[in-house]
Design a protein around this motif. Structure first.
Motif, PDB file in Angstrom:
ATOM      1  N   GLN A  81       0.834  -1.205   0.000  1.00 44.92           N
ATOM      2  CA  GLN A  81       0.000   0.000   0.000  1.00 44.92           C
ATOM      3  C   GLN A  81       0.863   1.247   0.000  1.00 44.92           C
ATOM      4  N   SER A 123       0.545   3.974  -2.865  1.00 46.88           N
ATOM      5  CA  SER A 123       0.103   5.322  -2.503  1.00 46.88           C
ATOM      6  C   SER A 123       1.130   6.361  -2.932  1.00 46.88           C
ATOM      7  N   SER A 136      -6.303   2.992   1.259  1.00 50.14           N
ATOM      8  CA  SER A 136      -6.956   1.968   2.059  1.00 50.14           C
ATOM      9  C   SER A 136      -8.475   2.042   1.877  1.00 50.14           C
ATOM     10  N   ARG A 137      -9.023   3.250   1.833  1.00 48.35           N
ATOM     11  CA  ARG A 137     -10.460   3.413   1.608  1.00 48.35           C
ATOM     12  C   ARG A 137     -10.859   2.874   0.235  1.00 48.35           C
ATOM     13  N   SER A 183      -9.228   0.555  -1.462  1.00 49.86           N
ATOM     14  CA  SER A 183      -9.059  -0.902  -1.405  1.00 49.86           C
ATOM     15  C   SER A 183     -10.214  -1.584  -0.693  1.00 49.86           C
ATOM     16  N   ASN A 184     -10.841  -0.877   0.233  1.00 53.90           N
ATOM     17  CA  ASN A 184     -11.964  -1.435   0.985  1.00 53.90           C
ATOM     18  C   ASN A 184     -13.324  -1.068   0.385  1.00 53.90           C
ATOM     19  N   ARG A 188     -14.693   1.861  -0.239  1.00 53.16           N
ATOM     20  CA  ARG A 188     -15.397   3.035   0.293  1.00 53.16           C
ATOM     21  C   ARG A 188     -15.015   4.252  -0.546  1.00 53.16           C
ATOM     22  N   ALA A 240      -2.678   9.671  -0.066  1.00 50.15           N
ATOM     23  CA  ALA A 240      -2.355   9.284   1.305  1.00 50.15           C
ATOM     24  C   ALA A 240      -2.676   7.798   1.432  1.00 50.15           C
ATOM     25  N   GLN A 241      -1.912   7.108   2.260  1.00 49.99           N
ATOM     26  CA  GLN A 241      -2.133   5.679   2.437  1.00 49.99           C
ATOM     27  C   GLN A 241      -3.546   5.399   2.950  1.00 49.99           C
ATOM     28  N   SER A 242      -4.063   6.298   3.778  1.00 47.81           N
ATOM     29  CA  SER A 242      -5.427   6.113   4.288  1.00 47.81           C
ATOM     30  C   SER A 242      -6.453   6.206   3.155  1.00 47.81           C
ATOM     31  N   ASP A 243      -6.213   7.088   2.164  1.00 50.61           N
ATOM     32  CA  ASP A 243      -7.119   7.183   1.016  1.00 50.61           C
ATOM     33  C   ASP A 243      -7.062   5.912   0.179  1.00 50.61           C
TER      34      ASP A 243
END
Length: 142
Positions: free
Chosen positions: A52, A56, A67-68, A70-71, A73, A62-65
């Motif tokens: 990730q 990213s 992740s969203r 990938s999930n 969302r 951002a890694q959090s984006d």
């Protein structure tokens, strides 16, 4: 149009192919397209065996984006932003406009395999130092 069937005494309803439309959610075609684009992004990251963090950085997200995405969302991402992410992952995107069989056209998504069957000349692809993906704002993400 809903299709009802009875199998072994149980009533079933066959979906339309768009779960968001079947659930009566607004903007169902856009929601389905976003889901398909996010799945394609995840598939390409997995195919290329990126972490990730690597993905990213390449995408300028951002890694959090990531992740969203990938999930699944994707409410904060526009279709255009997701398509741009796929382009930075080395995928071509082709939009084809054709005649509709009905009064309202449909939106269709098809993913082709990334395996090439014929030899292609290698080309130099520059990796961007800074992402040109548009910054996320309320105006662009709606």
């Amino acid at each position: 149009m809903k299709n009802h069937r009875i199998i072994e005494g149980e009533a079933f309803e066959t979906g339309s192919g768009n779960v968001f439309a079947d659930l009566g959610l607004p903007n169902s075609e856009e929601r389905l397209l976003k889901a398909q684009l996010m799945l394609a992004i995840g598939n390409e990251i997995e195919r290329r065996k990126f972490t990730q963090a690597q993905a990213s950085q390449l995408l300028g997200l951002a890694q959090s984006d990531l992740s969203r995405i990938s999930n699944g969302r994707g409410s904060g991402f526009s279709v255009e932003r997701l398509m741009e992410a796929l382009r930075y992952l080395g995928r071509d995107i082709e939009i084809v406009v054709s005649s509709s069989r009905g009064s309202i056209g449909k939106l269709d998504f098809r993913e082709r395999s990334s395996k090439r069957t014929t030899p292609v000349r290698k080309r130099q692809v520059r990796s961007p130092k800074k992402s040109t993906l548009p910054k996320r704002t309320k105006a662009t993400d709606q």
